[in-house]
Every structure is written in C-alpha cells, then in structure tokens.
Design a protein around this motif. Structure first.
Motif, PDB file in Angstrom:
ATOM      1  N   UNK A  89       0.874  -1.177   0.000  1.00 44.71           N
ATOM      2  CA  UNK A  89       0.000   0.000   0.000  1.00 44.71           C
ATOM      3  C   UNK A  89       0.910   1.225   0.000  1.00 44.71           C
ATOM      4  N   UNK A  90       0.712   2.088  -0.962  1.00 44.13           N
ATOM      5  CA  UNK A  90       1.560   3.271  -1.107  1.00 44.13           C
ATOM      6  C   UNK A  90       0.717   4.538  -1.194  1.00 44.13           C
ATOM      7  N   UNK A  91       1.239   5.646  -0.645  1.00 41.05           N
ATOM      8  CA  UNK A  91       0.577   6.941  -0.818  1.00 41.05           C
ATOM      9  C   UNK A  91       1.035   7.593  -2.114  1.00 41.05           C
ATOM     10  N   UNK A  92       0.194   8.464  -2.667  1.00 40.46           N
ATOM     11  CA  UNK A  92       0.588   9.274  -3.818  1.00 40.46           C
ATOM     12  C   UNK A  92      -0.206  10.570  -3.784  1.00 40.46           C
ATOM     13  N   UNK A  93       0.410  11.605  -4.329  1.00 39.16           N
ATOM     14  CA  UNK A  93      -0.253  12.895  -4.464  1.00 39.16           C
ATOM     15  C   UNK A  93      -0.397  13.190  -5.952  1.00 39.16           C
ATOM     16  N   UNK A  94      -1.574  13.626  -6.347  1.00 42.49           N
ATOM     17  CA  UNK A  94      -1.829  13.905  -7.753  1.00 42.49           C
ATOM     18  C   UNK A  94      -0.929  15.029  -8.257  1.00 42.49           C
ATOM     19  N   UNK A  95      -0.723  16.037  -7.418  1.00 38.42           N
ATOM     20  CA  UNK A  95       0.140  17.164  -7.789  1.00 38.42           C
ATOM     21  C   UNK A  95       0.628  17.863  -6.535  1.00 38.42           C
ATOM     22  N   UNK A  96       1.555  18.762  -6.705  1.00 39.80           N
ATOM     23  CA  UNK A  96       2.075  19.654  -5.674  1.00 39.80           C
ATOM     24  C   UNK A  96       3.007  19.003  -4.656  1.00 39.80           C
ATOM     25  N   UNK A  97       3.080  17.685  -4.596  1.00 43.80           N
ATOM     26  CA  UNK A  97       3.915  17.033  -3.589  1.00 43.80           C
ATOM     27  C   UNK A  97       4.348  15.659  -4.090  1.00 43.80           C
ATOM     28  N   UNK A 105       3.553   4.033  -8.247  1.00 44.35           N
ATOM     29  CA  UNK A 105       3.388   2.896  -9.151  1.00 44.35           C
ATOM     30  C   UNK A 105       4.707   2.131  -9.254  1.00 44.35           C
ATOM     31  N   UNK A 106       5.794   2.860  -9.449  1.00 50.15           N
ATOM     32  CA  UNK A 106       7.133   2.255  -9.527  1.00 50.15           C
ATOM     33  C   UNK A 106       7.452   1.474  -8.258  1.00 50.15           C
ATOM     34  N   UNK A 107       7.171   2.062  -7.105  1.00 49.17           N
ATOM     35  CA  UNK A 107       7.431   1.401  -5.830  1.00 49.17           C
ATOM     36  C   UNK A 107       6.626   0.106  -5.703  1.00 49.17           C
ATOM     37  N   UNK A 108       5.378   0.137  -6.140  1.00 44.61           N
ATOM     38  CA  UNK A 108       4.531  -1.062  -6.080  1.00 44.61           C
ATOM     39  C   UNK A 108       5.120  -2.180  -6.934  1.00 44.61           C
ATOM     40  N   UNK A 109       5.531  -1.853  -8.137  1.00 44.92           N
ATOM     41  CA  UNK A 109       6.104  -2.855  -9.054  1.00 44.92           C
ATOM     42  C   UNK A 109       7.403  -3.404  -8.468  1.00 44.92           C
ATOM     43  N   UNK A 110       8.223  -2.537  -7.900  1.00 48.99           N
ATOM     44  CA  UNK A 110       9.479  -2.994  -7.281  1.00 48.99           C
ATOM     45  C   UNK A 110       9.227  -3.951  -6.124  1.00 48.99           C
ATOM     46  N   UNK A 111       8.070  -3.810  -5.474  1.00 45.67           N
ATOM     47  CA  UNK A 111       7.721  -4.704  -4.367  1.00 45.67           C
ATOM     48  C   UNK A 111       7.027  -5.984  -4.848  1.00 45.67           C
ATOM     49  N   UNK A 112       6.866  -6.130  -6.173  1.00 43.80           N
ATOM     50  CA  UNK A 112       6.315  -7.354  -6.721  1.00 43.80           C
ATOM     51  C   UNK A 112       4.889  -7.300  -7.218  1.00 43.80           C
ATOM     52  N   UNK A 113       4.311  -6.127  -7.328  1.00 38.25           N
ATOM     53  CA  UNK A 113       2.922  -6.017  -7.779  1.00 38.25           C
ATOM     54  C   UNK A 113       2.785  -6.345  -9.262  1.00 38.25           C
ATOM     55  N   UNK A 114       1.712  -7.087  -9.577  1.00 35.11           N
ATOM     56  CA  UNK A 114       1.351  -7.387 -10.962  1.00 35.11           C
ATOM     57  C   UNK A 114       0.055  -6.672 -11.349  1.00 35.11           C
ATOM     58  N   UNK A 115      -0.662  -6.188 -10.331  1.00 33.54           N
ATOM     59  CA  UNK A 115      -1.878  -5.412 -10.544  1.00 33.54           C
ATOM     60  C   UNK A 115      -1.877  -4.288  -9.517  1.00 33.54           C
ATOM     61  N   UNK A 116      -2.154  -3.064 -10.006  1.00 34.54           N
ATOM     62  CA  UNK A 116      -2.144  -1.897  -9.129  1.00 34.54           C
ATOM     63  C   UNK A 116      -3.552  -1.311  -9.076  1.00 34.54           C
ATOM     64  N   UNK A 117      -4.058  -1.157  -7.858  1.00 35.27           N
ATOM     65  CA  UNK A 117      -5.383  -0.595  -7.633  1.00 35.27           C
ATOM     66  C   UNK A 117      -5.177   0.830  -7.124  1.00 35.27           C
ATOM     67  N   UNK A 118      -5.609   1.811  -7.907  1.00 36.84           N
ATOM     68  CA  UNK A 118      -5.416   3.210  -7.558  1.00 36.84           C
ATOM     69  C   UNK A 118      -6.740   3.733  -7.009  1.00 36.84           C
ATOM     70  N   UNK A 119      -6.724   4.065  -5.728  1.00 33.64           N
ATOM     71  CA  UNK A 119      -7.943   4.471  -5.035  1.00 33.64           C
ATOM     72  C   UNK A 119      -7.884   5.956  -4.709  1.00 33.64           C
ATOM     73  N   UNK A 120      -8.677   6.774  -5.409  1.00 30.86           N
ATOM     74  CA  UNK A 120      -8.669   8.210  -5.143  1.00 30.86           C
ATOM     75  C   UNK A 120      -9.278   8.527  -3.774  1.00 30.86           C
ATOM     76  N   UNK A 121      -8.526   9.244  -2.979  1.00 35.82           N
ATOM     77  CA  UNK A 121      -8.971   9.681  -1.660  1.00 35.82           C
ATOM     78  C   UNK A 121      -9.658  11.035  -1.837  1.00 35.82           C
TER      79      UNK A 121
END
Length: 196
Positions: A89-97, A105-121
């Motif tokens: 589970x990783x945090x991301x900011x759409x912009x500004x940070x 996304x890169x971090x998820x793949x490096x940890x072995x992810x084959x499917x990424x679920x992007x959940x807008x907060x």
C-alpha cells in the motif's frame, strides 16, 4: 479482511434491508449499528475478486503545499495497511507534492505487484477522478508493461461517511466547550475555535 477499495457501489446496501439476511438487524433494534454495517461490508467484500497476492493499492489525494496535509495521507495509508493487512500500500499525491502517482506505481512494481489498484482519496467524482488521475496512471503504467491497473471510484456518498462527519463535528464541539483536547488535525493551528 478483504476490501475492494475505499468506495462501495450504490447497490451494496440493500434498500429492503429485511430481504438480505447478511444485513438482518437484531430483533431488539429498529436501526442498524455501525458494527452491524461493518460486518455486512466484510462479508459482502470477501470474495475471490478482492485484493490478493501480487496486488498493490495506491491511495492518491490531491497533494498540498502544506507539509502537514501531505503527512496525513501517509498516516492514513499506515492505518489502511494495518487494518486491511494488504502487503503493498503506497501513498501518492496527484500534484504539488511527492510521491507522485508514477513514483508510487514504480514502488509497487518494485515490491512485486502485478496489478495496481489506484484508489482516489476524494469525496466526489470530479475532473481529477475522471481525467487527471486516469491520465497520470496510464502514463505511469507505460513504464511497466504487463502490469495491469484500475482507478477505482472515489469515496462518494456512503452511509458510513455520515458517522465520520458526525464524529468530527461532535469532537470539535467538545473541544470548543473545553471538554476535549484539540484533535490531531487542528492541533497547533488555532483553527478549532468558536467564532463570534
């Protein structure tokens, strides 16, 4: 507990509560408690199509110039990871940070992810959900052929959000009445005051 995302389809809660035995209230109560609703959500989302091994979740907010606002997303991601037991589970900011959607996304793949679920907060399905986040996600995915992804619905209207908003209102009113300390959101800002 397996949860598909932070958003729930509008048909998840039956309009005729008495017809769905997973949601049946106790005989001594006319209304459903928060724990009854949560039990229903757990049962209704535990299936093979939920988050599993090889999946990652990115929780993305708008991003802010205020460091404190961005750090709140990190705290929420830790709470989410702990409560769900999801491995990636990783945090991301759409912009500004940072981190950006691409970085997460890169971090998820490096940890072995084959499917990424992007959940807008995000609460509502505005432009950021309909255009910006999908565009940034597609750009990030181009760097990782073979990794699938989905952008889930935003939080939207959900009965449990009523409880969250009501809890926040009541806590702030207790604070201004001198019955509670400032919450972690308002601490040190001087914002939680009753204006005349």
């Amino acid at each position: 507990m397996l949860v598909k995302s932070l958003s729930f389809p509008s048909n998840l809660f039956p309009s005729e509560i008495g017809t769905d035995q997973r949601w049946a209230p106790s005989k001594s109560s006319n209304s459903l408690s928060f724990s009854s609703k949560l039990q229903f959500l757990r049962k209704s989302t535990q299936n093979s199509s939920g988050v599993g091994p090889g999946d990652a979740v990115i929780i993305v907010d708008h991003g802010s110039r205020r460091k404190e606002s961005n750090l709140m997303l990190n705290e929420f991601v830790e709470m989410f990871r702990h409560k769900t037991g999801y491995q990636i589970v990783e945090p991301a900011h759409m912009e500004l940070a940072e981190p950006s959607i691409g970085d997460a996304f890169q971090s998820c793949v490096q940890q072995g992810a084959h499917r990424v679920i992007i959940s807008p907060f995000f609460l509502g399905p505005g432009r950021h959900w309909s255009k910006d986040i999908p565009s940034l996600s597609a750009e990030a995915a181009k760097q990782h052929p073979g990794v699938s992804y989905i952008v889930t619905a935003p939080l939207g209207l959900h009965e449990l959000l009523v409880d969250v908003v009501n809890d926040r209102i009541n806590y702030c009113l207790k604070h201004v009445a001198g019955e509670a300390d400032e919450c972690s959101v308002c601490a040190g800002t001087g914002k939680c005051i009753l204006n005349q």
